[in-house]
Scaffold this motif. Structure first.
Motif, mmCIF file in Angstrom:
data_model
loop_
_atom_site.group_PDB
_atom_site.id
_atom_site.type_symbol
_atom_site.label_atom_id
_atom_site.label_comp_id
_atom_site.label_asym_id
_atom_site.label_seq_id
_atom_site.Cartn_x
_atom_site.Cartn_y
_atom_site.Cartn_z
ATOM 1 N N PRO A 1 23.831 29.019 -5.602
ATOM 2 C CA PRO A 1 24.096 30.165 -6.484
ATOM 3 C C PRO A 1 22.832 30.971 -6.722
ATOM 4 C CG PRO A 1 24.029 28.133 -7.754
ATOM 5 C CD PRO A 1 23.921 27.729 -6.309
ATOM 6 N N LEU A 2 22.919 32.293 -6.556
ATOM 7 C CA LEU A 2 21.781 33.182 -6.767
ATOM 8 C C LEU A 2 21.856 33.929 -8.085
ATOM 9 C CD1 LEU A 2 21.411 34.739 -3.205
ATOM 10 C CD2 LEU A 2 20.291 32.712 -4.158
ATOM 11 N N GLY A 3 22.908 33.705 -8.835
ATOM 12 C CA GLY A 3 23.100 34.392 -10.107
ATOM 13 C C GLY A 3 24.542 34.257 -10.540
ATOM 14 N N ALA A 4 24.905 35.036 -11.548
ATOM 15 C CA ALA A 4 26.261 34.949 -12.073
ATOM 16 C C ALA A 4 27.295 35.513 -11.119
ATOM 17 C CB ALA A 4 26.356 35.688 -13.416
ATOM 18 N N GLY A 5 26.901 36.406 -10.217
ATOM 19 C CA GLY A 5 27.880 37.052 -9.357
ATOM 20 C C GLY A 5 27.659 36.862 -7.880
ATOM 21 N N LYS A 6 26.753 35.946 -7.471
ATOM 22 C CA LYS A 6 26.447 35.834 -6.052
ATOM 23 C C LYS A 6 26.154 34.388 -5.681
ATOM 24 C CE LYS A 6 23.806 39.008 -4.404
ATOM 25 N NZ LYS A 6 22.598 39.817 -4.056
ATOM 26 N N VAL A 7 26.726 33.947 -4.542
ATOM 27 C CA VAL A 7 26.464 32.620 -3.991
ATOM 28 C C VAL A 7 26.087 32.802 -2.530
ATOM 29 C CG1 VAL A 7 27.411 30.345 -3.458
ATOM 30 C CG2 VAL A 7 28.087 31.511 -5.569
ATOM 31 N N ARG A 8 24.918 32.282 -2.146
ATOM 32 C CA ARG A 8 24.486 32.371 -0.750
ATOM 33 C C ARG A 8 24.952 31.142 0.011
ATOM 34 N NH1 ARG A 8 18.384 33.728 0.310
ATOM 35 N NH2 ARG A 8 19.214 35.803 -0.168
ATOM 36 N N ILE A 9 25.474 31.383 1.220
ATOM 37 C CA ILE A 9 26.002 30.300 2.059
ATOM 38 C C ILE A 9 25.291 30.365 3.406
ATOM 39 C CG2 ILE A 9 28.073 29.322 3.103
ATOM 40 C CD1 ILE A 9 29.668 30.880 0.939
ATOM 41 N N TRP A 10 24.629 29.291 3.789
ATOM 42 C CA TRP A 10 23.942 29.235 5.085
ATOM 43 C C TRP A 10 24.954 28.959 6.176
ATOM 44 C CZ3 TRP A 10 19.283 31.136 4.911
ATOM 45 C CH2 TRP A 10 18.548 31.032 3.727
ATOM 46 N N VAL A 11 24.893 29.803 7.221
ATOM 47 C CA VAL A 11 25.881 29.745 8.301
ATOM 48 C C VAL A 11 25.155 29.639 9.631
ATOM 49 C CG1 VAL A 11 27.804 30.940 9.422
ATOM 50 C CG2 VAL A 11 27.483 31.151 6.950
ATOM 51 N N ASP A 12 25.655 28.771 10.500
ATOM 52 C CA ASP A 12 25.138 28.680 11.866
ATOM 53 C C ASP A 12 25.784 29.788 12.684
ATOM 54 O OD1 ASP A 12 24.154 28.081 14.310
ATOM 55 O OD2 ASP A 12 25.190 26.157 14.533
ATOM 56 N N ALA A 13 25.033 30.863 12.920
ATOM 57 C CA ALA A 13 25.578 32.038 13.599
ATOM 58 C C ALA A 13 25.379 31.990 15.105
ATOM 59 C CB ALA A 13 24.940 33.304 13.030
ATOM 60 N N SER A 14 25.172 30.806 15.664
ATOM 61 C CA SER A 14 24.962 30.709 17.115
ATOM 62 C C SER A 14 26.215 31.098 17.880
ATOM 63 C CB SER A 14 24.530 29.286 17.490
ATOM 64 O OG SER A 14 25.513 28.338 17.054
ATOM 65 N N THR A 15 27.390 30.828 17.304
ATOM 66 C CA THR A 15 28.653 31.235 17.921
ATOM 67 C C THR A 15 29.493 31.951 16.873
ATOM 68 O OG1 THR A 15 29.759 29.140 17.388
ATOM 69 C CG2 THR A 15 28.604 29.283 19.510
ATOM 70 N N THR A 16 30.107 33.048 17.304
ATOM 71 C CA THR A 16 30.941 33.810 16.375
ATOM 72 C C THR A 16 32.144 33.001 15.920
ATOM 73 O OG1 THR A 16 30.272 35.855 17.462
ATOM 74 C CG2 THR A 16 32.232 35.949 16.073
ATOM 75 N N ALA A 17 32.753 32.255 16.844
ATOM 76 C CA ALA A 17 33.935 31.467 16.500
ATOM 77 C C ALA A 17 33.595 30.410 15.456
ATOM 78 C CB ALA A 17 34.510 30.810 17.755
ATOM 79 N N GLY A 18 32.441 29.772 15.594
ATOM 80 C CA GLY A 18 32.052 28.758 14.629
ATOM 81 C C GLY A 18 31.784 29.342 13.261
ATOM 82 N N ALA A 19 31.168 30.527 13.214
ATOM 83 C CA ALA A 19 30.889 31.173 11.932
ATOM 84 C C ALA A 19 32.180 31.598 11.245
ATOM 85 C CB ALA A 19 29.976 32.380 12.147
ATOM 86 N N MET A 20 33.122 32.175 12.014
ATOM 87 C CA MET A 20 34.389 32.599 11.425
ATOM 88 C C MET A 20 35.193 31.395 10.931
ATOM 89 S SD MET A 20 34.341 35.849 11.462
ATOM 90 C CE MET A 20 32.570 35.665 11.155
ATOM 91 N N ASP A 21 35.129 30.289 11.659
ATOM 92 C CA ASP A 21 35.836 29.081 11.226
ATOM 93 C C ASP A 21 35.265 28.560 9.915
ATOM 94 O OD1 ASP A 21 37.662 26.688 11.766
ATOM 95 O OD2 ASP A 21 35.683 25.718 11.648
ATOM 96 N N LEU A 22 33.936 28.614 9.773
ATOM 97 C CA LEU A 22 33.304 28.143 8.543
ATOM 98 C C LEU A 22 33.705 29.017 7.358
ATOM 99 C CD1 LEU A 22 31.307 26.289 7.074
ATOM 100 C CD2 LEU A 22 29.491 27.890 7.713
#
Length: 374
Positions: free
Chosen positions: A221-242
């Motif tokens: 959580p970065l604040g009251a209105g934002k949450v950062r999520i680390w994503v493995d962007a090596s493949t588009t399909a994997g990122a969309m699935d996550l």
């Protein structure tokens, strides 16, 4: 999800509808609590002409319509000056639309058409091909088609019959997407979840639910209105699935205790977790009535005094003061808004009195919630 409980109290002088909404409910999907950064609509606007009107279009006083019609005819090798164009079957309009994200060229969207001249009605008209531009000046949608107005206006011999608002219409699926808007949800191997209702507790719960479900510490959580999520962007399909898996995770949101009051409609809406401290309310009513009657004194004339006899208006005033007994109510600690309204109902309080009592209780510090007056 538990059903919301409601209480409707019919009070003297009107109706107060009290809604107690329970916040102790089952979890909501994350996709219902916010959106990923980059997911947004884009507003489009354009200027066009509506033709085919039955004499209800812009008059000759609307010079922009005459000029636009003359310019349009030049595209078909017809050279006419604005003063040579005389038609009340045409109206100048502004066309607006919202372009959702991720739409590809060829998709269709709804457009709204509004008159900007002195047209009386757009009923029966058709919009000529109109480019819709974004804030960057580029054309993203082309709009054209028959209008659906949902109203009418007819004039005859000074008489008028009108239904709804006939100078605004819609063209369902009347806009064709010509250019997709570039959208990026993942930047620097991270996606940001933006909460619709910022709240520190809800943001913390979302981050913990994502980490617990997916494993590891990928959400912060970065604040009251934002949450950062680390994503493995090596493949588009994997990122969309996550991101898809994250959207389906259920979280119980936390909201502030809030009471919404609308004095115009006599509506009081309170969350189920709104509580009252021990409080005593005394409701009184002092009524003062002043009535003035005017009587005319018309004396009979008599010989020798005709010029001195005049009509006189004599006011007679009556005043009455009425004070009702002072009923009172006592509420124990941890009472709810529903308990308060039920008690006020027993002493025949009016809707305005209910709202005034809520304001006074909030000022006294016995209402532990935010009071929103509309």
């Amino acid at each position: 999800m538990k059903k919301s409980r409601w209480l409707q109290s019919i009070l003297q002088g009107g109706a107060v509808l009290l809604l107690g909404i329970s916040l102790a409910q089952a979890g909501e999907r994350i996709k219902d609590l916010g959106r990923f950064g980059g997911w947004r609509d884009n507003q489009l606007i354009g200027y066009g002409l509506v033709t085919g009107l039955a004499g209800s279009g812009d008059s000759q006083r609307s010079q922009m319509t005459q000029q636009s019609l003359a310019n349009m005819l030049k595209q078909f090798e017809l050279s006419l000056g604005p003063d040579q164009v005389n038609s009340r079957n045409v109206a100048a309009v502004m066309v607006t639309a919202n372009l959702p994200p991720l739409l590809e060229p060829g998709a269709r969207i709804d457009v709204t058409v509004t008159s900007i001249g002195d047209a009386r009605s757009l009923l029966g008209g058709s919009l000529l091909q109109t480019p819709l531009k974004g804030i960057d000046g580029q054309v993203y949608v082309l709009a054209q088609g028959a209008l659906s107005v949902g109203g009418y206006r007819y004039d005859s011999n000074g008489n008028m019959v009108q239904k709804n608002h006939p100078t605004v219409g819609q063209i369902p699926a009347g806009g064709i997407v010509e250019q997709a808007v570039a959208t990026s949800f993942i930047r620097d191997n991270a996606a940001e979840l933006l909460l619709a209702s910022p709240d520190f507790t809800t943001a913390e719960r979302i981050a913990k639910a994502i980490n617990r479900t997916l494993g590891g510490q990928i959400a912060t959580p970065l604040g009251a209105g934002k949450v950062r999520i680390w994503v493995d962007a090596s493949t588009t399909a994997g990122a969309m699935d996550l991101l898809s898996r994250i959207e389906s995770i259920e979280v119980t949101p936390d909201e502030r205790a809030r009471v919404v009051v609308n004095e115009r409609t006599g509506t009081v809406v309170a969350g189920g977790d709104v509580r009252l401290s021990a409080v005593t309310v005394v409701h009184g009513d002092l009524k003062i009535s002043v009535v003035t009657d005017y009587q005319v004194s018309q004396p009979q004339p008599f010989i020798g005094s005709a010029g001195e006899v005049r009509t006189v208006v004599v006011p007679q005033t009556r005043m009455a003061v009425q004070e009702k007994p002072l009923p009172g109510i006592n509420l124990k600690g941890n009472s709810t808004i529903a308990d308060l309204v039920a008690a006020l109902n027993r002493i025949h309080a009016s809707p305005r009195d209910v709202i005034a009592v809520l304001q006074a209780i909030r000022t006294a510090g016995a209402l532990h919630a935010e009071l929103v007056i509309q």
